[in-house]
Design a protein around this motif. Structure first.
Motif, PDB file in Angstrom:
ATOM      1  N   ARG A  64     -61.571   5.296 -36.056  1.00 24.35           N
ATOM      2  CA  ARG A  64     -61.717   6.686 -36.495  1.00 24.35           C
ATOM      3  C   ARG A  64     -62.291   6.770 -37.909  1.00 24.35           C
ATOM      4  O   ARG A  64     -63.179   7.582 -38.196  1.00 24.35           O
ATOM      5  CB  ARG A  64     -60.357   7.388 -36.422  1.00 24.35           C
ATOM      6  N   LEU A  65     -61.812   5.888 -38.806  1.00 21.68           N
ATOM      7  CA  LEU A  65     -62.319   5.902 -40.177  1.00 21.68           C
ATOM      8  C   LEU A  65     -63.757   5.393 -40.261  1.00 21.68           C
ATOM      9  O   LEU A  65     -64.523   5.843 -41.115  1.00 21.68           O
ATOM     10  CB  LEU A  65     -61.412   5.087 -41.088  1.00 21.68           C
ATOM     11  N   GLN A  66     -64.126   4.460 -39.396  1.00 20.25           N
ATOM     12  CA  GLN A  66     -65.528   4.038 -39.347  1.00 20.25           C
ATOM     13  C   GLN A  66     -66.427   5.234 -39.021  1.00 20.25           C
ATOM     14  O   GLN A  66     -67.456   5.451 -39.662  1.00 20.25           O
ATOM     15  CB  GLN A  66     -65.715   2.934 -38.306  1.00 20.25           C
ATOM     16  N   SER A 104     -49.996   8.090 -43.924  1.00 18.22           N
ATOM     17  CA  SER A 104     -50.317   6.907 -43.121  1.00 18.22           C
ATOM     18  C   SER A 104     -51.369   6.073 -43.853  1.00 18.22           C
ATOM     19  O   SER A 104     -52.012   6.538 -44.809  1.00 18.22           O
ATOM     20  CB  SER A 104     -50.866   7.333 -41.761  1.00 18.22           C
ATOM     21  N   GLY A 105     -51.587   4.849 -43.370  1.00 19.15           N
ATOM     22  CA  GLY A 105     -52.599   3.996 -43.978  1.00 19.15           C
ATOM     23  C   GLY A 105     -53.983   4.607 -43.930  1.00 19.15           C
ATOM     24  O   GLY A 105     -54.743   4.538 -44.903  1.00 19.15           O
ATOM     25  N   GLY A 106     -54.330   5.215 -42.803  1.00 18.62           N
ATOM     26  CA  GLY A 106     -55.637   5.842 -42.684  1.00 18.62           C
ATOM     27  C   GLY A 106     -55.818   6.994 -43.655  1.00 18.62           C
ATOM     28  O   GLY A 106     -56.892   7.163 -44.249  1.00 18.62           O
ATOM     29  N   MET A 107     -54.772   7.797 -43.839  1.00 18.96           N
ATOM     30  CA  MET A 107     -54.846   8.912 -44.793  1.00 18.96           C
ATOM     31  C   MET A 107     -54.983   8.397 -46.222  1.00 18.96           C
ATOM     32  O   MET A 107     -55.749   8.943 -47.022  1.00 18.96           O
ATOM     33  CB  MET A 107     -53.604   9.794 -44.663  1.00 18.96           C
ATOM     34  N   LYS A 108     -54.233   7.333 -46.552  1.00 16.78           N
ATOM     35  CA  LYS A 108     -54.350   6.758 -47.897  1.00 16.78           C
ATOM     36  C   LYS A 108     -55.780   6.306 -48.164  1.00 16.78           C
ATOM     37  O   LYS A 108     -56.308   6.504 -49.267  1.00 16.78           O
ATOM     38  CB  LYS A 108     -53.395   5.575 -48.046  1.00 16.78           C
TER      39      LYS A 108
END
Length: 259
Positions: free
Chosen positions: A177-179, A141-145
């Motif tokens: 979540r990434l923040q 996913s974009g977040g994992m990348k």
């Protein structure tokens, strides 16, 4: 050993002029910025105010037309592993799996195989991708990348992470979540982060200090120490006071430029 009394990054009276189709475009004028080791700084401002230019100069991808661009008091002459860049489009190597993407920097610098393996394992765990070590970028996913991109920079011994709207293309839940994860990684390491964003809320949530840039040509208009306790509550009155202040400053710059 670096002298921590000296800013890790410092730009003194920096200007940048591009030549395009026979005419000069002044992207930055008289920018002054000092970044201490361990700080988390966000740059905000309208499009065309020079945020990304300033970040690319810190990375060594751009040279200043005028002024001094320094790391630990030494002129920055080009890219280096001590300053890692994270882009919005991830920049991963599609032919390498997660493990090999993260290990690319140490491997290219000739580190021993066992050291590379230990380094990669440590940073895969730090960004929570243990179950995806052998997966290729197109399967993520974009977040994992973006987590892989962050881990790759950290594994390359970066002291400073330079982030150019890294969460801008992500959906709202993944971005939040990434923040949270980025703040957690920053708080557990000695990293220094210089982060470009268009989002006032993101800047207040992440930063120790928010630097407001104004356009035409780009320059640093305001700097604010964000004294809110962590973790930060975006619904609190104090958070909203910061949001109103920064929004009014950005809007005033836009109105002056439009006028």
């Amino acid at each position: 050993m670096a002298d921590t009394a000296i800013p890790i990054l410092q730009m003194k009276n920096v200007a940048k002029i591009y030549s395009q189709n026979g005419r000069s475009i002044e992207a930055l004028r008289g920018a002054n910025l000092s970044v201490r080791k361990g700080e988390f700084i966000c740059l905000i401002g309208a499009s065309g105010c020079g945020k990304s230019t300033l970040l690319r100069m810190a990375a060594g991808f751009e040279t200043a037309t005028q002024g001094d661009n320094l790391m630990w008091g030494v002129p920055i002459s080009g890219p280096g592993p001590s300053r890692g860049m994270v882009f919005q489009d991830y920049g991963l190597f599609p032919w390498l799996n997660v493990r090999d993407n993260i290990g690319f920097g140490p491997k290219s610098r000739g580190r021993p195989r066992a050291e590379i393996r230990d380094t990669v394992d440590r940073f895969i765990e730090l960004v929570g991708l243990q179950d995806f070590a052998d997966v290729f970028p197109h399967q993520l996913s974009g977040g994992m990348k973006q987590r892989v991109a962050i881990a790759r920079v950290l594994a390359n011994d970066a002291e400073v992470v330079l982030m150019d709207e890294p969460f801008g293309a992500l959906d709202a839940m993944t971005r939040e979540r990434l923040q949270d994860e980025l703040v957690s990684i920053w708080s557990r390491t000695d990293l220094t982060v210089l982060f470009v964003t268009h989002s006032i809320e993101e800047a207040i949530f992440l930063a120790d200090r928010v630097v407001v840039m104004s356009p035409g040509p780009g320059r640093i208009a305001h700097e604010h120490l964000i004294d809110l306790p962590r973790p930060r509550d975006i619904a609190s009155p104090e958070f909203n006071e910061w949001r109103r202040l920064l929004a009014s400053q950005l809007h005033s710059h836009h109105a002056r430029r439009a006028g």
